[in-house]
Structures are given as structure tokens and as C-alpha cells.
Scaffold this motif. Structure first.
Motif, PDB file in Angstrom:
ATOM      1  N   GLY A  47      92.296  36.938  25.520  1.00 19.72           N
ATOM      2  CA  GLY A  47      91.611  37.469  24.356  1.00 19.72           C
ATOM      3  C   GLY A  47      90.765  36.425  23.676  1.00 19.72           C
ATOM      4  N   THR A  48      90.187  36.821  22.547  1.00 15.24           N
ATOM      5  CA  THR A  48      89.319  35.956  21.765  1.00 15.24           C
ATOM      6  C   THR A  48      89.827  35.915  20.325  1.00 15.24           C
ATOM      7  OG1 THR A  48      87.444  36.601  23.135  1.00 15.24           O
ATOM      8  CG2 THR A  48      86.931  35.564  21.029  1.00 15.24           C
ATOM      9  N   ILE A  49      89.904  34.710  19.759  1.00 18.12           N
ATOM     10  CA  ILE A  49      90.359  34.571  18.371  1.00 18.12           C
ATOM     11  C   ILE A  49      89.287  35.132  17.441  1.00 18.12           C
ATOM     12  CG2 ILE A  49      90.929  32.941  16.532  1.00 18.12           C
ATOM     13  CD1 ILE A  49      92.141  31.113  18.647  1.00 18.12           C
ATOM     14  N   GLU A  50      89.698  36.049  16.587  1.00 20.14           N
ATOM     15  CA  GLU A  50      88.794  36.630  15.589  1.00 20.14           C
ATOM     16  C   GLU A  50      88.991  36.011  14.213  1.00 20.14           C
ATOM     17  OE1 GLU A  50      89.419  40.895  15.845  1.00 20.14           O
ATOM     18  OE2 GLU A  50      87.639  41.016  17.119  1.00 20.14           O
ATOM     19  N   ALA A  51      90.204  35.519  13.916  1.00 22.45           N
ATOM     20  CA  ALA A  51      90.487  34.886  12.631  1.00 22.45           C
ATOM     21  C   ALA A  51      91.648  33.918  12.792  1.00 22.45           C
ATOM     22  CB  ALA A  51      90.827  35.940  11.574  1.00 22.45           C
ATOM     23  N   VAL A  52      91.613  32.850  12.005  1.00 24.81           N
ATOM     24  CA  VAL A  52      92.669  31.839  11.996  1.00 24.81           C
ATOM     25  C   VAL A  52      92.930  31.463  10.543  1.00 24.81           C
ATOM     26  CG1 VAL A  52      93.313  29.523  12.749  1.00 24.81           C
ATOM     27  CG2 VAL A  52      91.799  30.876  14.164  1.00 24.81           C
ATOM     28  N   ARG A  53      94.209  31.366  10.172  1.00 21.03           N
ATOM     29  CA  ARG A  53      94.510  30.874   8.826  1.00 21.03           C
ATOM     30  C   ARG A  53      95.813  30.089   8.830  1.00 21.03           C
ATOM     31  NH1 ARG A  53      97.421  34.198   4.638  1.00 21.03           N
ATOM     32  NH2 ARG A  53      98.701  35.621   5.834  1.00 21.03           N
ATOM     33  N   ALA A  54      95.867  29.110   7.941  1.00 24.33           N
ATOM     34  CA  ALA A  54      97.062  28.272   7.802  1.00 24.33           C
ATOM     35  C   ALA A  54      98.129  29.048   7.043  1.00 24.33           C
ATOM     36  CB  ALA A  54      96.720  26.992   7.055  1.00 24.33           C
ATOM     37  N   VAL A  55      99.338  29.026   7.576  1.00 24.96           N
ATOM     38  CA  VAL A  55     100.496  29.644   6.937  1.00 24.96           C
ATOM     39  C   VAL A  55     101.671  28.691   7.097  1.00 24.96           C
ATOM     40  CG1 VAL A  55      99.683  32.014   7.311  1.00 24.96           C
ATOM     41  CG2 VAL A  55     101.122  30.938   9.044  1.00 24.96           C
ATOM     42  N   ALA A  56     102.831  29.075   6.630  1.00 27.52           N
ATOM     43  CA  ALA A  56     104.044  28.268   6.808  1.00 27.52           C
ATOM     44  C   ALA A  56     105.170  29.174   7.276  1.00 27.52           C
ATOM     45  CB  ALA A  56     104.431  27.592   5.502  1.00 27.52           C
ATOM     46  N   ILE A  57     106.014  28.650   8.136  1.00 27.34           N
ATOM     47  CA  ILE A  57     107.203  29.366   8.578  1.00 27.34           C
ATOM     48  C   ILE A  57     108.358  28.843   7.740  1.00 27.34           C
ATOM     49  CG2 ILE A  57     108.779  29.796  10.492  1.00 27.34           C
ATOM     50  CD1 ILE A  57     106.357  29.389  12.368  1.00 27.34           C
ATOM     51  N   GLU A  58     109.001  29.742   7.008  1.00 31.12           N
ATOM     52  CA  GLU A  58     110.094  29.378   6.122  1.00 31.12           C
ATOM     53  C   GLU A  58     111.244  28.767   6.917  1.00 31.12           C
ATOM     54  OE1 GLU A  58     111.992  32.583   3.950  1.00 31.12           O
ATOM     55  OE2 GLU A  58     110.655  32.139   2.289  1.00 31.12           O
ATOM     56  N   SER A  59     111.814  27.703   6.385  1.00 33.60           N
ATOM     57  CA  SER A  59     112.901  27.030   7.093  1.00 33.60           C
ATOM     58  C   SER A  59     114.211  27.802   7.011  1.00 33.60           C
ATOM     59  CB  SER A  59     113.106  25.630   6.531  1.00 33.60           C
ATOM     60  OG  SER A  59     113.637  25.706   5.226  1.00 33.60           O
ATOM     61  N   GLY A  60     114.452  28.513   5.913  1.00 30.12           N
ATOM     62  CA  GLY A  60     115.708  29.227   5.755  1.00 30.12           C
ATOM     63  C   GLY A  60     116.828  28.352   5.280  1.00 30.12           C
ATOM     64  N   ARG A  61     116.562  27.064   5.132  1.00 26.77           N
ATOM     65  CA  ARG A  61     117.571  26.106   4.669  1.00 26.77           C
ATOM     66  C   ARG A  61     116.973  25.311   3.523  1.00 26.77           C
ATOM     67  NH1 ARG A  61     118.102  26.900   9.939  1.00 26.77           N
ATOM     68  NH2 ARG A  61     120.132  26.926  10.921  1.00 26.77           N
ATOM     69  N   ARG A  62     117.755  25.042   2.533  1.00 20.79           N
ATOM     70  CA  ARG A  62     117.269  24.343   1.339  1.00 20.79           C
ATOM     71  C   ARG A  62     116.808  22.916   1.599  1.00 20.79           C
ATOM     72  NH1 ARG A  62     121.663  25.358  -3.169  1.00 20.79           N
ATOM     73  NH2 ARG A  62     122.132  27.436  -2.476  1.00 20.79           N
ATOM     74  N   LEU A  63     117.463  22.228   2.512  1.00 18.98           N
ATOM     75  CA  LEU A  63     117.191  20.805   2.695  1.00 18.98           C
ATOM     76  C   LEU A  63     116.074  20.504   3.690  1.00 18.98           C
ATOM     77  CD1 LEU A  63     120.839  19.454   2.673  1.00 18.98           C
ATOM     78  CD2 LEU A  63     119.196  19.508   0.802  1.00 18.98           C
ATOM     79  N   THR A  64     115.566  21.519   4.374  1.00 18.98           N
ATOM     80  CA  THR A  64     114.485  21.283   5.321  1.00 18.98           C
ATOM     81  C   THR A  64     113.207  21.907   4.782  1.00 18.98           C
ATOM     82  OG1 THR A  64     115.066  23.269   6.575  1.00 18.98           O
ATOM     83  CG2 THR A  64     116.013  21.196   7.322  1.00 18.98           C
ATOM     84  N   SER A  65     112.084  21.293   5.125  1.00 19.39           N
ATOM     85  CA  SER A  65     110.810  21.812   4.627  1.00 19.39           C
ATOM     86  C   SER A  65     110.287  22.900   5.553  1.00 19.39           C
ATOM     87  CB  SER A  65     109.800  20.682   4.501  1.00 19.39           C
ATOM     88  OG  SER A  65     109.607  20.075   5.739  1.00 19.39           O
ATOM     89  N   ASP A  66     109.362  23.695   5.025  1.00 17.55           N
ATOM     90  CA  ASP A  66     108.747  24.739   5.827  1.00 17.55           C
ATOM     91  C   ASP A  66     107.935  24.112   6.951  1.00 17.55           C
ATOM     92  OD1 ASP A  66     109.848  26.552   4.079  1.00 17.55           O
ATOM     93  OD2 ASP A  66     107.994  26.906   2.980  1.00 17.55           O
ATOM     94  N   THR A  67     107.755  24.863   8.040  1.00 17.01           N
ATOM     95  CA  THR A  67     107.006  24.392   9.189  1.00 17.01           C
ATOM     96  C   THR A  67     105.553  24.844   9.075  1.00 17.01           C
ATOM     97  OG1 THR A  67     108.985  24.578  10.571  1.00 17.01           O
ATOM     98  CG2 THR A  67     106.867  24.497  11.716  1.00 17.01           C
ATOM     99  N   PRO A  68     104.583  23.916   9.157  1.00 15.43           N
ATOM    100  CA  PRO A  68     103.178  24.325   9.155  1.00 15.43           C
ATOM    101  C   PRO A  68     102.904  25.226  10.359  1.00 15.43           C
ATOM    102  CG  PRO A  68     103.387  21.939   8.931  1.00 15.43           C
ATOM    103  CD  PRO A  68     104.748  22.481   9.272  1.00 15.43           C
TER     104      PRO A  68
END
Length: 112
Positions: A47-68
Motif C-alpha cells: 500500500g501507500t501511506i496517506e497520513a502519518v502522525r506521532a502518537v504514544a502507546i500507553e505503558s500501563g505501568r506507573r513507573l515506565t514512560s509511554d512508548t513513542p
């Protein structure tokens, strides 16, 4: 060791184990696979990319940061559009890039 100190040590061990487990189970990017994927059949579409945007994946744990992460909108050659979120950086992809979309039945990935 008194009772409170023992509890504190146990809590520290469990928190550390949880943090390490969270790090081990989160793919770092589109090029990183778990051991269980080796030898599995995956479907492939182009396929072909039509749109791209930065988001974060929630860690689910208080002591770890979200994943870019990156959210892709991809127009498949079949004409269907899909959205895929995966760890990564928006700087690695551009609108108009031709990409390979793989799916193993539970996880979809976008790669060049």
C-alpha cells in the motif's frame, strides 16, 4: 529485618519485575519481533501511506514512560484504507511511501 522492611523489599522486587516484563513485551519498532514469530505465516499486502502522525502507546505501568509511536493511514492496493499504530518515529516515514503491511492474525505491521 523487620516486617515493614520485608514488605518494602517484596514490593520493590514485584515493581522491578513488572517494569522489566513491560519492556520485554513491547516491540521497539517495525524491525523487532518476538521469538514466537519465527516461522509463523503472515499475510502481506502492499500500500501507500496517506497520513502519518506521532502518537504514544500507553505503558500501563506507573513507573515506565509511554512508548513513542506512529499512526499510519495506509491505502492498500485493494483500495481499502487501514490505520495501524506501532512503535517508531514519524521521521522514518513520509506520505506517499510504498509500504508492506504484514498481519499474523493478531498483529499488523507497516514496513518499507
Amino acid at each position: 529485618m523487620n516486617s515493614n522492611a520485608s514488605k518494602a523489599v517484596l514490593v520493590s522486587i514485584f515493581v522491578s519485575a513488572g517494569v522489566l516484563a513491560g519492556c520485554a513485551s513491547t516491540p521497539r519498532d517495525a524491525n523487532t519481533f518476538g521469538r514466537g514469530v519465527s516461522g509463523e505465516v503472515q499475510s502481506v499486502e502492499w500500500g501507500t501511506i496517506e497520513a502519518v502522525r506521532a502518537v504514544a502507546i500507553e505503558s500501563g505501568r506507573r513507573l515506565t514512560s509511554d512508548t513513542p509511536a506512529v499512526e499510519f493511514t495506509v491505502r492498500l492496493e485493494s483500495g481499502k484504507s487501514i490505520v495501524v499504530v506501532q512503535p517508531g518515529s514519524v521521521g522514518d516515514y513520509r506520505v506517499g511511501d510504498r509500504v508492506r503491511v504484514t498481519n499474523d492474525g493478531s498483529q499488523t505491521r507497516v514496513a518499507r
